[in-house]
Structure formats: structure tokens, C-alpha cells
Design a protein around this motif. Sequence first.
Motif, PDB file in Angstrom:
ATOM      1  N   ASN A 249       0.826  -1.201   0.000  1.00 42.05           N
ATOM      2  CA  ASN A 249       0.000   0.000   0.000  1.00 42.05           C
ATOM      3  C   ASN A 249       0.862   1.253   0.000  1.00 42.05           C
ATOM      4  O   ASN A 249       0.558   2.239  -0.678  1.00 42.05           O
ATOM      5  CB  ASN A 249      -0.922  -0.016   1.221  1.00 42.05           C
ATOM      6  N   ARG A 250       1.978   1.221   0.766  1.00 41.87           N
ATOM      7  CA  ARG A 250       2.877   2.373   0.824  1.00 41.87           C
ATOM      8  C   ARG A 250       3.561   2.598  -0.529  1.00 41.87           C
ATOM      9  O   ARG A 250       3.692   3.739  -0.992  1.00 41.87           O
ATOM     10  CB  ARG A 250       3.919   2.166   1.925  1.00 41.87           C
TER      11      ARG A 250
ATOM     12  N   ARG B 210       2.409   1.757  -3.420  1.00 44.32           N
ATOM     13  CA  ARG B 210       1.386   2.247  -4.352  1.00 44.32           C
ATOM     14  C   ARG B 210       1.181   3.747  -4.196  1.00 44.32           C
ATOM     15  O   ARG B 210       1.047   4.478  -5.189  1.00 44.32           O
ATOM     16  CB  ARG B 210       0.084   1.488  -4.109  1.00 44.32           C
ATOM     17  N   ARG B 211       1.165   4.227  -2.946  1.00 48.72           N
ATOM     18  CA  ARG B 211       1.014   5.669  -2.712  1.00 48.72           C
ATOM     19  C   ARG B 211       2.218   6.442  -3.230  1.00 48.72           C
ATOM     20  O   ARG B 211       2.089   7.547  -3.766  1.00 48.72           O
ATOM     21  CB  ARG B 211       0.817   5.935  -1.218  1.00 48.72           C
TER      22      ARG B 211
END
Length: 357
Positions: free
Chosen positions: A346-347, A349-350
Motif C-alpha cells: 500500500n505504501r 502504491r502511494r
Amino acid sequence: MKYMNLVFLFIAAIVLSALLQWVGMVLPWLFGAMMATVLFYRLVTKAFHYPRWLGNVGLVIIGAEIGSAFTLQTLSDMADDYMNIILISLFIIILSLILARFFMKMTGCTMETAVLSSIPGALSQMIVMAEEEKRADLLLVTMTQMSRIVLVVIFVPLIASLTKGQGTSELNETAAPLLSVVTWDMLWIIAAIPVIILILMKLKFPVPFMMGPMLAILGWNMATDYTFSVDTEFMYAAQLFFGIRIGVQLSALVTQLNSRMIAAMFIQNVLVIAGTMGIVLMFLLVTDHNFTDLFLSAAPGGIGQIIIVAVEMGANTAMISSYHIFRIFFILLIVAPLINYLLRRNRRRRQHADDGA
């Protein structure tokens, strides 16, 4: 002076615990120690040091009680119950992750903080992951996990006491107290305990001071079938040591939280406990276990606190500890790595989205 204050704290805790026992309080030595510590910390002085080794002594005693409950028969019963152990552990973790979104909305925290705050029964692992995760609020994760332990210690005994006497721990009723059956052969247990503790510490396994004596006595029971139970006085001492440790944590908690955080943590943890009751009631329809044993097996808290409650309730400590030990393994070996992977993905992707912008 701080050591003299600690002596006064122990005296106050013993007096208050004995008084609570006299009036029929549930877990008097645990609650008495907790209450005495909070009052002492807030009203008398903060100038005292509670050595970590005292809390570890309590863990050793609790571990010995757990180990004494494991016999060939209980291990056979556990093997027959493996599907319930797996399913209940899965449902509790799924419930906690669902409530993580609710917690995120109440506090305005990040998803990382909410997830790491919500997973039950692996406090140290979640704190380590919060330290490594930049978007996680380490203070909120630590406070939420610690407050859950405190709430479990408060609420679970009260709920379990509604069905007190329905426990099925046969060993605690039939096995002789340790001090009445001590033999020279039992020195092997004393020698094995520190060795196993050191091995578990090297492996970074949770609560090694509890697991060490548990495994040593479990091995003794399997090799000799000469079972015993831990004397009641030792369990009172364990509750006292544990209660003071939790009281110190609770006293520190209050000074670091605002009203919104306290309300959010309280609501979330109460919902976890209520949801656990719902899961247990559902499983009671398809199993032969009673409510006390199954509820304590599923309860979202530290194994040490739950086992103290189980012993006091006369519940099946072998069954309850087996559920919690499986959940520890499941969280450490599967859930924690999976969460770590998802948070890292998720990190990344951000970061890619920010770079693209």
C-alpha cells in the motif's frame, strides 16, 4: 527511597486484595493489586520502580499452572478439537480487522494505525511493526493494545463469573498441590525451565517466561504421567505481581490519552469483546464445550491475563491455553507477515501515485 515505596505499595496491594477476597470479589488479588497501584501512583507517589523480573516471576508461575494442566488426555482432546481452534481464531481476527475501519473513522488515524491497533493477542509484534511503519502512530497503537489488556482483565472475569462453576478443569480438582508432592526428580523441571526460556528468547517467541515453564512441565507430564497442580498461594502471588504491572501501565496510560482517544479505544475494545461473545454463542450450538471454557478460549487478550481468569473460574486451562497458543502462532507466522506485506504494498502504491502526480 523508591524501593521503600515499592514495599509500601506491596503492603497496600496485599491488604486491599485480602479485603476484596473477604467481600467475594472476582479475581481479588489481581484487581486489588491493580487498584492499589493506581491509587498509590495518583495519590501517594510516582517515585517507585517496579522491576521487570517481578512480573516475569508471575509469568513463570502462570506458565507452570498451564503446563500442569496438559496431560495425555487433554492433548488427545485438543487434537479432536482442532477445527474449532482454527475457526474461532480466524473469526476473532476477521472481527478485529472489520472493527479496524470503525476505529479509523472514530480517531481519524491512518489505516496502518487502525490495523496494528486492532489485532489481538500479539502486543509486542504489533508495536515492533508500528515502529517500522512510518504512517503508523506508535503511541496510539501501543495505548490501544495495552488498554485492551486492561479492559479484558476487567470485563472478561465479570462475564465469565456469570457462569462460574461450569468449568471443566478436572486436573485442578484432582491433582495434588505441588508442595505436597515435591521429589528430587522434579529438579529436572527447575533445570529445564531457564534453558527453554533462553531458547525461546533467542527465537524471539512471545512471553518466553510463561512458555518456558509450560513446556518444561508439559514434558514432565508426558514423560512421567505424575501430574500436580500449582498451590493456590502461588497463584495469588502471580495475580499480585501481574496486577501491579498492569496498574503501572494503566497509570501511565491515563496521562497520555485525550478524551477522544479514550472513548474510541473503549468503544472498539468493548465491541471486540461483545463480538467475541457472539462468536462463542454461535459455536455453542455446534460444540459440547460450555460457555466459560469457550469464551475464555476466544477472549481477545494476553494469554497470561486470560489464564489467571481461567484458574480463578475453575475453567479448562489446557483447552484455553491451547486456543491462545495457536492464535499466537497464527498471528506471528501468518497474520503479521501478511499485514506487513499489505501495508508495504500500500505504501509503495502511494509513492508511485505521488511520483506520477
